[in-house]
Design a protein around this motif. Structure first.
Motif, PDB file in Angstrom:
ATOM      1  N   GLY A   3      -8.145  -3.381 -10.211  1.00 19.54           N
ATOM      2  CA  GLY A   3      -7.851  -4.693  -9.666  1.00 19.54           C
ATOM      3  C   GLY A   3      -7.967  -4.719  -8.157  1.00 19.54           C
ATOM      4  N   VAL A   4      -7.704  -5.896  -7.593  1.00 19.13           N
ATOM      5  CA  VAL A   4      -7.888  -6.125  -6.165  1.00 19.13           C
ATOM      6  C   VAL A   4      -6.679  -6.875  -5.617  1.00 19.13           C
ATOM      7  N   VAL A   5      -6.241  -6.470  -4.422  1.00 23.03           N
ATOM      8  CA  VAL A   5      -5.239  -7.220  -3.661  1.00 23.03           C
ATOM      9  C   VAL A   5      -5.895  -7.643  -2.352  1.00 23.03           C
ATOM     10  N   GLU A   6      -5.859  -8.946  -2.057  1.00 24.40           N
ATOM     11  CA  GLU A   6      -6.433  -9.459  -0.825  1.00 24.40           C
ATOM     12  C   GLU A   6      -5.339 -10.075   0.040  1.00 24.40           C
ATOM     13  N   LEU A   7      -5.391  -9.781   1.327  1.00 23.80           N
ATOM     14  CA  LEU A   7      -4.507 -10.393   2.317  1.00 23.80           C
ATOM     15  C   LEU A   7      -5.370 -11.224   3.249  1.00 23.80           C
ATOM     16  N   ALA A   8      -5.172 -12.535   3.213  1.00 20.95           N
ATOM     17  CA  ALA A   8      -5.973 -13.468   4.018  1.00 20.95           C
ATOM     18  C   ALA A   8      -7.466 -13.228   3.817  1.00 20.95           C
ATOM     19  N   ALA A  36      -4.696   1.590   6.183  1.00 22.78           N
ATOM     20  CA  ALA A  36      -3.427   1.207   5.562  1.00 22.78           C
ATOM     21  C   ALA A  36      -2.357   0.887   6.591  1.00 22.78           C
ATOM     22  N   ASP A  37      -2.295   1.639   7.667  1.00 20.54           N
ATOM     23  CA  ASP A  37      -1.285   1.384   8.695  1.00 20.54           C
ATOM     24  C   ASP A  37      -1.491   0.024   9.359  1.00 20.54           C
ATOM     25  N   ALA A  38      -2.753  -0.330   9.569  1.00 18.20           N
ATOM     26  CA  ALA A  38      -3.039  -1.640  10.163  1.00 18.20           C
ATOM     27  C   ALA A  38      -2.615  -2.756   9.228  1.00 18.20           C
ATOM     28  N   ILE A  39      -2.823  -2.572   7.940  1.00 17.34           N
ATOM     29  CA  ILE A  39      -2.398  -3.588   6.968  1.00 17.34           C
ATOM     30  C   ILE A  39      -0.883  -3.682   6.929  1.00 17.34           C
ATOM     31  N   ARG A  40      -0.202  -2.522   6.909  1.00 15.11           N
ATOM     32  CA  ARG A  40       1.262  -2.537   6.843  1.00 15.11           C
ATOM     33  C   ARG A  40       1.870  -3.195   8.074  1.00 15.11           C
ATOM     34  N   SER A  41       1.168  -3.154   9.197  1.00 18.82           N
ATOM     35  CA  SER A  41       1.697  -3.806  10.402  1.00 18.82           C
ATOM     36  C   SER A  41       1.690  -5.326  10.256  1.00 18.82           C
ATOM     37  N   ARG A  42       0.942  -5.828   9.276  1.00 14.74           N
ATOM     38  CA  ARG A  42       0.881  -7.276   9.031  1.00 14.74           C
ATOM     39  C   ARG A  42       1.832  -7.708   7.920  1.00 14.74           C
ATOM     40  N   ILE A  43       2.475  -6.737   7.281  1.00 17.04           N
ATOM     41  CA  ILE A  43       3.365  -7.024   6.149  1.00 17.04           C
ATOM     42  C   ILE A  43       4.728  -6.395   6.426  1.00 17.04           C
ATOM     43  N   GLY A  44       5.773  -7.191   6.350  1.00 13.62           N
ATOM     44  CA  GLY A  44       7.120  -6.653   6.460  1.00 13.62           C
ATOM     45  C   GLY A  44       7.686  -6.393   5.076  1.00 13.62           C
ATOM     46  N   ILE A  45       8.376  -5.275   4.905  1.00 13.66           N
ATOM     47  CA  ILE A  45       8.981  -4.972   3.604  1.00 13.66           C
ATOM     48  C   ILE A  45      10.414  -4.514   3.821  1.00 13.66           C
ATOM     49  N   VAL A  46      11.315  -5.015   2.986  1.00 12.91           N
ATOM     50  CA  VAL A  46      12.733  -4.673   3.053  1.00 12.91           C
ATOM     51  C   VAL A  46      13.176  -4.271   1.651  1.00 12.91           C
ATOM     52  N   PHE A  47      13.853  -3.129   1.565  1.00  9.35           N
ATOM     53  CA  PHE A  47      14.300  -2.599   0.281  1.00  9.35           C
ATOM     54  C   PHE A  47      15.789  -2.863   0.082  1.00  9.35           C
ATOM     55  N   LEU A  85       0.814  -1.227   0.000  1.00  7.58           N
ATOM     56  CA  LEU A  85       0.000   0.000   0.000  1.00  7.58           C
ATOM     57  C   LEU A  85       0.842   1.270   0.000  1.00  7.58           C
ATOM     58  N   LEU A  86       2.078   1.167  -0.481  1.00  8.00           N
ATOM     59  CA  LEU A  86       2.883   2.360  -0.692  1.00  8.00           C
ATOM     60  C   LEU A  86       2.528   3.018  -2.020  1.00  8.00           C
ATOM     61  N   GLU A  87       1.878   2.267  -2.890  1.00 16.13           N
ATOM     62  CA  GLU A  87       1.311   2.799  -4.131  1.00 16.13           C
ATOM     63  C   GLU A  87      -0.152   2.374  -4.201  1.00 16.13           C
ATOM     64  N   THR A  88      -0.986   3.200  -4.803  1.00 15.70           N
ATOM     65  CA  THR A  88      -2.402   2.892  -4.969  1.00 15.70           C
ATOM     66  C   THR A  88      -2.629   2.297  -6.347  1.00 15.70           C
ATOM     67  N   THR A  99      -7.130  -3.250  -0.977  1.00 13.43           N
ATOM     68  CA  THR A  99      -7.156  -2.123  -1.907  1.00 13.43           C
ATOM     69  C   THR A  99      -8.447  -1.316  -1.774  1.00 13.43           C
ATOM     70  N   ASP A 100      -9.321  -1.722  -0.866  1.00 13.35           N
ATOM     71  CA  ASP A 100     -10.517  -0.939  -0.564  1.00 13.35           C
ATOM     72  C   ASP A 100     -10.078   0.422  -0.019  1.00 13.35           C
ATOM     73  N   PRO A 101     -10.572   1.528  -0.589  1.00  8.06           N
ATOM     74  CA  PRO A 101     -10.158   2.862  -0.122  1.00  8.06           C
ATOM     75  C   PRO A 101     -10.436   3.109   1.359  1.00  8.06           C
ATOM     76  N   GLN A 102     -11.360   2.350   1.934  1.00  8.41           N
ATOM     77  CA  GLN A 102     -11.713   2.544   3.342  1.00  8.41           C
ATOM     78  C   GLN A 102     -10.798   1.783   4.291  1.00  8.41           C
ATOM     79  N   VAL A 103      -9.870   0.995   3.758  1.00  8.75           N
ATOM     80  CA  VAL A 103      -9.040   0.147   4.615  1.00  8.75           C
ATOM     81  C   VAL A 103      -8.067   0.998   5.426  1.00  8.75           C
TER      82      VAL A 103
END
Length: 243
Positions: free
Chosen positions: A58-63, A74-85, A51-54, A68-72
């Motif tokens: 299409g749709v992205v579902e996690l579990a 985003a911070d709560a979702i990112r807490s469930r996903i780790g990302i390393v650059f 969710l760093l880009e909108t 990708t719902d605009p009402q989601v």
């Protein structure tokens, strides 16, 4: 149910289409490796999942949840996903321990003592317990990248995204980071990563995905995609890599 379901995702920047009707299913515990030339859409795909880009369509579902719902939240979702650059993005003025505990303390409101205990355990897991009080510039590139991975793992993510995490490393340091990723796979971590390390893909990946111009041209087990590619573009890419 797949842990991650990407369905018909499209993303463009101006007139430039970066992801074009992209679909992919990632099961729990899978290691999915994205390969393709620079500009093929790998990094943008990972950023869309986190969710760093909108996405434009299409749709992205996690579990099973449409993230990708605009009402989601985003911070709560990112807490469930780790990302390393590929860039370590560590704060140079903070110790290794403070880098790892910053988000748990400030964002997730974890008590400092608890955050410290978890961070020290995670540093032990990545083989850097003795570096807790060091500053990032006192570490090798491989050690810094392992700290970045520990920082992503400390929140117990359901999914790890890794974007060319070895590309900024000297060749002799690549192995230690790939060994850590192989260990995480062995522990059941679900991972989606982009890489040019074909040997790692052969040994660890459950699926290899070849991207070209934002499209998923070929996907399958590594022994198929890497050893017996069916698409001509895949063959051309792999021949350049091995050359």
């Amino acid at each position: 149910m797949s842990l991650l379901s990407i369905q018909g995702v499209r993303k463009s920047f101006g007139d430039h289409v970066v992801l074009d009707d992209f679909s992919l299913e990632v099961e729990r515990g899978e290691c999915v490796v994205l390969i393709g030339a620079s500009g093929s859409g790998k990094s943008t795909l990972l950023r869309c999942v986190n969710l760093l880009e909108t996405v434009d369509d299409g749709v992205v579902e996690l579990a099973g949840e449409d993230i990708t719902d605009p009402q989601v939240d985003a911070d709560a979702i990112r807490s469930r996903i780790g990302i390393v650059f590929q860039a370590f993005n560590l704060f140079p003025h903070l110790s290794v321990l403070d880098n790892i505990t910053l988000a748990p303390r400030k964002v997730h409101k974890i008590a400092p003592a608890a955050a410290r205990e978890t961070a020290l355990a995670m540093l032990g897991r990545v083989g850097l317990a003795e570096k807790a009080n060091a500053k990032p510039d006192e570490l090798s590139g491989g050690q810094q990248q392992r700290v970045a991975i520990a920082r992503a793992l400390v929140n117990a993510p359901e999914l790890m995204l890794l974007d060319e995490v070895t590309s900024a490393l000297d060749p002799e340091l690549v192995g230690e980071v790939l060994a850590l990723l192989a260990d995480l796979k062995g522990e059941g971590m679900t991972m989606v990563l982009s890489t040019h390390e074909m040997s790692f893909a052969r040994q660890v990946a459950d699926k290899v995905c070849f991207l070209h111009d934002g499209r998923l041209l070929e996907v399958g087990p590594p022994e198929q995609v890497l050893a017996n590619p069916q698409h001509e573009r895949t063959k051309q890419f792999l021949s350049r890599i091995t050359a």
